[in-house]
Design an enzyme around this catalytic site. Structure first.
Site, short mmCIF file in Angstrom:
data_model
loop_
_atom_site.label_atom_id
_atom_site.label_comp_id
_atom_site.label_asym_id
_atom_site.label_seq_id
_atom_site.Cartn_x
_atom_site.Cartn_y
_atom_site.Cartn_z
N THR A 227 20.17 71.80 -82.71
CA THR A 227 19.45 72.62 -83.70
C THR A 227 18.05 72.08 -83.88
O THR A 227 17.86 70.89 -84.11
CB THR A 227 20.25 72.63 -85.01
N HIS B 146 31.04 78.31 -80.93
CA HIS B 146 30.94 77.10 -81.78
C HIS B 146 32.10 77.12 -82.78
O HIS B 146 32.06 77.84 -83.77
CB HIS B 146 29.60 77.12 -82.50
N ASN C 3 32.32 71.29 -86.09
CA ASN C 3 31.35 70.82 -87.10
C ASN C 3 31.42 71.50 -88.46
O ASN C 3 30.41 71.62 -89.15
CB ASN C 3 29.92 70.90 -86.53
N TYR D 25 31.88 74.60 -89.36
CA TYR D 25 31.40 75.98 -89.54
C TYR D 25 32.59 76.94 -89.60
O TYR D 25 33.74 76.52 -89.61
CB TYR D 25 30.38 76.31 -88.44
N ASN E 122 29.87 68.39 -92.35
CA ASN E 122 29.93 69.55 -93.22
C ASN E 122 31.25 69.65 -93.99
O ASN E 122 31.77 70.74 -94.21
CB ASN E 122 29.67 70.84 -92.42
C1 8OZ Z 1 22.12 69.76 -87.15
C2 8OZ Z 1 21.45 70.48 -88.11
C3 8OZ Z 1 21.84 71.76 -88.40
C4 8OZ Z 1 22.90 72.33 -87.71
C5 8OZ Z 1 25.94 71.48 -85.70
C6 8OZ Z 1 24.62 73.48 -85.55
O1 8OZ Z 1 26.11 70.38 -86.24
C7 8OZ Z 1 24.70 72.24 -85.99
C8 8OZ Z 1 23.57 71.62 -86.73
C9 8OZ Z 1 23.18 70.32 -86.47
O2 8OZ Z 1 26.77 71.96 -84.95
#
Ligand code: 8OZ
Length: 368
Positions: free
Chosen positions: A25, A178, A181, A183, A238
């Site tokens: 990112t 994806h 992480n 999401y 996250n």
């Molecule tokens: C760093 C900053 C923002 C998003 C991920 C898409 O960790 C990200 C991400 C990484 O998968």
């Protein structure tokens, strides 16, 4: 003998080597549109066996950070086409990472300022980035609302549409879903974030339903040979957390084995941190063995803090591809540097997120 520099057929993609540029990112796409500097950035890195783009939103609802790119508007797709044409002209292969952030978002980034969506109305203990007057600022994520089960088919469809547009319009060689992480798809998988009591929550089978529906829809749209997936069984990124990840991912990987995917991309340990977590043990060899036992023939890609010698050791252990992140930020010609044993440029973390050319397209390649 297989080395990082040996070619490999990965699904429908013929890769020149085993060195993959990890998704990174960079927050340099105002209005979700990649700029001309993104064409230069990716083209400079085209000697990677495979480039995986930065995470790219499949919809406005899937957006969670300022200035990250999308795949849901004509201008976005046209801009990506300039990237893929240029990478292809330089002899590279490039897939786009399909992203829906779920609860890792902020009302300011959502359509009509609404709440971000999630499996359950539980706020993630994490931050996102809003860029204000060009300055990246970390803010707490907003309280999400729980998706109704009736809303899920449209999101599955949106993943498939994004995949089709990525390949047919934007010229990508394939897509990576994806599912890592913390999401949206990872939020459904893990019981820390999924407290649902319907068909999408509770049992492992139910929590895995959404990601598997997405994978079937995407492979129907573009073919398994053009599709990969990224998983992170134990990352705390996250606010991701599951009480028993080994059987969860054993189930997921056995189901994925039936889809003839190009590759499986595993983040080992904590994203961007240690590969081994004492409080979150996980047996990656068992996961890979389960995939092969269930008939999975996709390439096995590992990621997280590898260097040349640990990457070569991973290939000896039967992994097929190694994804490098930060080294690719600061070394556009990473493949050549590894091959020649040349020193690597150091990265500047102050220019990872947001800004322009500085720390993006100005890292030097070796001179001829
Ligand atoms: C760093 C900053 C923002 C998003 C991920 C898409 O960790 C990200 C991400 C990484 O998968």
């Amino acid at each position: 003998m297989t080395s990082l520099f040996s070619p490999l057929q990965v699904g429908e993609l013929k890769l020149a080597n085993r060195i993959v540029m990890a998704p990174l990112t960079r927050n340099r796409s105002p209005d979700a549109v990649p700029q001309d500097i993104a064409v230069d950035y990716y083209t400079q890195r085209a000697t990677a066996g495979l480039i995986i783009t930065e995470a790219t939103a499949i919809s406005h609802q899937g957006q969670g950070y300022s200035d990250v790119p999308g795949l849901y508007g004509t201008e976005q797709l046209d801009a990506w086409k300039r990237v893929t044409d240029s990478v292809h002209a330089a002899g590279g292969k490039i897939v786009v990472q399909l992203w829906h952030v779920g609860r890792v978002s902020h009302t300011e980034l959502q359509p009509d300022g609404g709440k971000p969506v999630a499996p359950s109305a539980i706020t993630a203990k994490t931050k996102t980035v809003l860029i204000k007057d060009g300055v990246p600022t970390f803010v707490e994520t907003s309280e999400p609302r729980a998706l109704k089960a009736a809303e899920i088919p449209a999101i599955v469809h949106t993943y498939a549409a994004a995949a089709r547009n990525a390949v047919e319009t934007a010229g990508f060689d394939g897509v990576e879903v994806h599912a890592a992480n913390g999401y949206l798809l990872d939020q459904f998988l893990k019981d820390g974030s999924n407290h649902r009591t319907d068909d999408y929550g509770g049992s492992i089978e139910n929590r895995a339903r959404f990601v598997l529906e997405v994978m079937r829809a995407v492979t129907d749209a573009v073919g398994g040979g053009k599709t990969g997936i990224r998983l992170s069984p134990v990352t705390p990124a996250n606010d991701a957390n599951d009480s028993d990840p080994q059987p969860l991912f054993d189930h997921v990987i056995r189901q994925l084995a039936t889809l003839n995917l190009a590759y499986i991309h595993i983040i080992e340990g904590a994203t961007g941190g240690p590969r081994e977590l004492p409080d979150r043990p996980f047996d990656y060899e068992a996961l890979k063995a389960a995939y092969r036992e269930a008939g999975g023939r996709g390439a096995w890609m590992v990621n997280n803090g590898y260097d040349q010698s640990s990457a070569e050791a991973a290939l000896k252990d039967g992994d097929d591809l190694v994804a490098f992140g930060k080294p690719f930020i600061s070394n556009p010609d990473l493949v050549r540097r590894l091959k020649e044993g040349a020193p690597l440029n150091e990265w500047d973390k102050n220019t990872f997120y947001g800004g322009g050319k500085k720390g993006y397209t100005d890292y030097p390649a070796l001179k001829d």
